[in-house]
Motif scaffolding. Structure first.
Motif, PDB file in Angstrom:
ATOM      1  N   LYS A  16       0.499  -1.377   0.117  1.00 33.53           N
ATOM      2  CA  LYS A  16      -0.198   0.456  -0.531  1.00 33.53           C
ATOM      3  C   LYS A  16       1.092   1.179   0.069  1.00 33.53           C
ATOM      4  O   LYS A  16       1.565   1.111   0.094  1.00 33.53           O
ATOM      5  N   PRO A  17       0.383   2.133  -1.068  1.00 32.74           N
ATOM      6  CA  PRO A  17       0.582   3.571  -0.481  1.00 32.74           C
ATOM      7  C   PRO A  17       1.413   4.160   1.258  1.00 32.74           C
ATOM      8  O   PRO A  17       0.015   3.654   1.932  1.00 32.74           O
ATOM      9  N   ALA A  18       2.572   4.067   1.699  1.00 31.04           N
ATOM     10  CA  ALA A  18       2.582   4.621   2.686  1.00 31.04           C
ATOM     11  C   ALA A  18       2.115   5.538   3.553  1.00 31.04           C
ATOM     12  O   ALA A  18       1.327   5.637   4.743  1.00 31.04           O
ATOM     13  N   THR A  19       1.090   6.200   2.669  1.00 31.83           N
ATOM     14  CA  THR A  19       0.380   6.862   3.469  1.00 31.83           C
ATOM     15  C   THR A  19      -0.836   6.443   3.894  1.00 31.83           C
ATOM     16  O   THR A  19      -2.103   7.228   4.464  1.00 31.83           O
ATOM     17  N   HIS A  20      -1.380   5.425   3.323  1.00 31.78           N
ATOM     18  CA  HIS A  20      -2.486   4.211   3.745  1.00 31.78           C
ATOM     19  C   HIS A  20      -1.850   3.055   4.236  1.00 31.78           C
ATOM     20  O   HIS A  20      -3.375   2.781   5.202  1.00 31.78           O
ATOM     21  N   ALA A  36       6.141   3.078   7.842  1.00 29.10           N
ATOM     22  CA  ALA A  36       4.860   2.560   6.955  1.00 29.10           C
ATOM     23  C   ALA A  36       5.833   1.693   5.297  1.00 29.10           C
ATOM     24  O   ALA A  36       5.920   0.194   5.288  1.00 29.10           O
ATOM     25  N   ARG A  37       6.637   3.267   5.362  1.00 29.53           N
ATOM     26  CA  ARG A  37       7.710   2.563   3.948  1.00 29.53           C
ATOM     27  C   ARG A  37       8.534   2.288   4.581  1.00 29.53           C
ATOM     28  O   ARG A  37       9.438   0.753   4.162  1.00 29.53           O
ATOM     29  N   PRO A  60       5.712   5.362  -4.710  1.00 31.71           N
ATOM     30  CA  PRO A  60       6.508   6.047  -6.087  1.00 31.71           C
ATOM     31  C   PRO A  60       8.092   5.718  -5.482  1.00 31.71           C
ATOM     32  O   PRO A  60       9.270   5.734  -6.259  1.00 31.71           O
ATOM     33  N   THR A  61       7.482   5.829  -4.178  1.00 36.81           N
ATOM     34  CA  THR A  61       9.255   5.623  -2.735  1.00 36.81           C
ATOM     35  C   THR A  61       9.661   4.608  -2.517  1.00 36.81           C
ATOM     36  O   THR A  61      10.317   3.582  -2.262  1.00 36.81           O
ATOM     37  N   ILE A  62       8.999   3.496  -3.169  1.00 32.61           N
ATOM     38  CA  ILE A  62       9.217   2.135  -3.417  1.00 32.61           C
ATOM     39  C   ILE A  62       9.862   1.361  -4.472  1.00 32.61           C
ATOM     40  O   ILE A  62       9.093   1.455  -5.384  1.00 32.61           O
ATOM     41  N   ARG A  76      -5.899   0.190  -5.547  1.00 40.05           N
ATOM     42  CA  ARG A  76      -7.247  -0.444  -5.791  1.00 40.05           C
ATOM     43  C   ARG A  76      -7.063  -2.086  -5.123  1.00 40.05           C
ATOM     44  O   ARG A  76      -8.461  -2.117  -5.403  1.00 40.05           O
ATOM     45  N   GLY A  77      -6.567  -1.679  -3.541  1.00 43.67           N
ATOM     46  CA  GLY A  77      -7.306  -2.895  -2.465  1.00 43.67           C
ATOM     47  C   GLY A  77      -5.961  -3.940  -3.100  1.00 43.67           C
ATOM     48  O   GLY A  77      -5.293  -4.592  -4.528  1.00 43.67           O
TER      49      GLY A  77
END
Length: 196
Positions: A16-20, A36-37, A60-62, A76-77
């Protein structure tokens, strides 16, 4: 043995994006997004030592050297992310690893993949035996069913338990602060070390 497995298995890691990500992981003094990241990157780095890794993410940072990234336009899950990752993997020796196992030792994943050679569909439950951290398919479809009570769902779908030791770091996923125990990866440890 480890080098052979690196070429034999493709491990898909949905992130998941780190923000989520890790919305239940609140630790005073720690930036949850940064943590999370770090958790995701430590998991990816450990897996990349023993297998081809395909990361599916809208973050994009992963990114790490030597790791393939499938960029989603938006989160999208997990089911869609897993399907997108499996689409670029071969039809043999595929696995899905959740991206929240920051204490993962490469040898523990290697051992699980060795066990997976002996069964068409294999899975590893987390320590609490509610969730699933890894699913494998030696060949054919990989009907992953992550989400609440995923261990029961995978058993019902015909996955055999890969009998890794209870002490395996593959069982130690992180959802809450009390899960951040034992030896953790360098990025996760560095974030936690900054707590006053």
């Amino acid at each position: 043995m480890r080098n052979r497995r690196r070429h034999a298995w493709t491990v898909v890691i949905p992130v998941k994006p780190a923000t989520h990500g890790k919305s239940r992981l609140e630790i005073p003094g720690v930036d949850r997004v940064e943590l999370a990241r770090a958790i995701a990157l430590d998991t990816i780095a450990a897996a990349a030592e023993v297998a081809r890794v395909v990361v599916v993410t809208a973050d994009p940072t992963i990114d790490l050297p030597g790791v393939e990234v499938v960029v989603e336009p938006a989160a999208r899950g997990i089911a869609v992310a897993v399907a997108d990752g499996l689409a670029v993997a071969s039809t043999e020796r595929r696995a899905v690893l959740l991206g929240d196992v920051p204490g993962l030792r490469p040898a523990d994943l290697s051992d699980a993949l060795a066990l997976a050679e002996g069964t068409r569909l294999g899975a590893v439950p987390d320590e609490e035996r509610h969730g699933t951290t890894l699913v494998t398919a030696r060949e054919g479809d990989l009907p992953a069913a992550f989400g609440p009570d995923s261990w029961a769902k995978h058993q019902a779908a015909g996955f055999a338990e890969l009998l890794v030791p209870a002490s395996s770091t593959l069982r130690r996923d992180v959802d809450r602060a009390d899960h951040l125990v034992g030896v953790l990866g360098p990025r996760t440890s560095a974030v936690l070390a900054r707590v006053p």
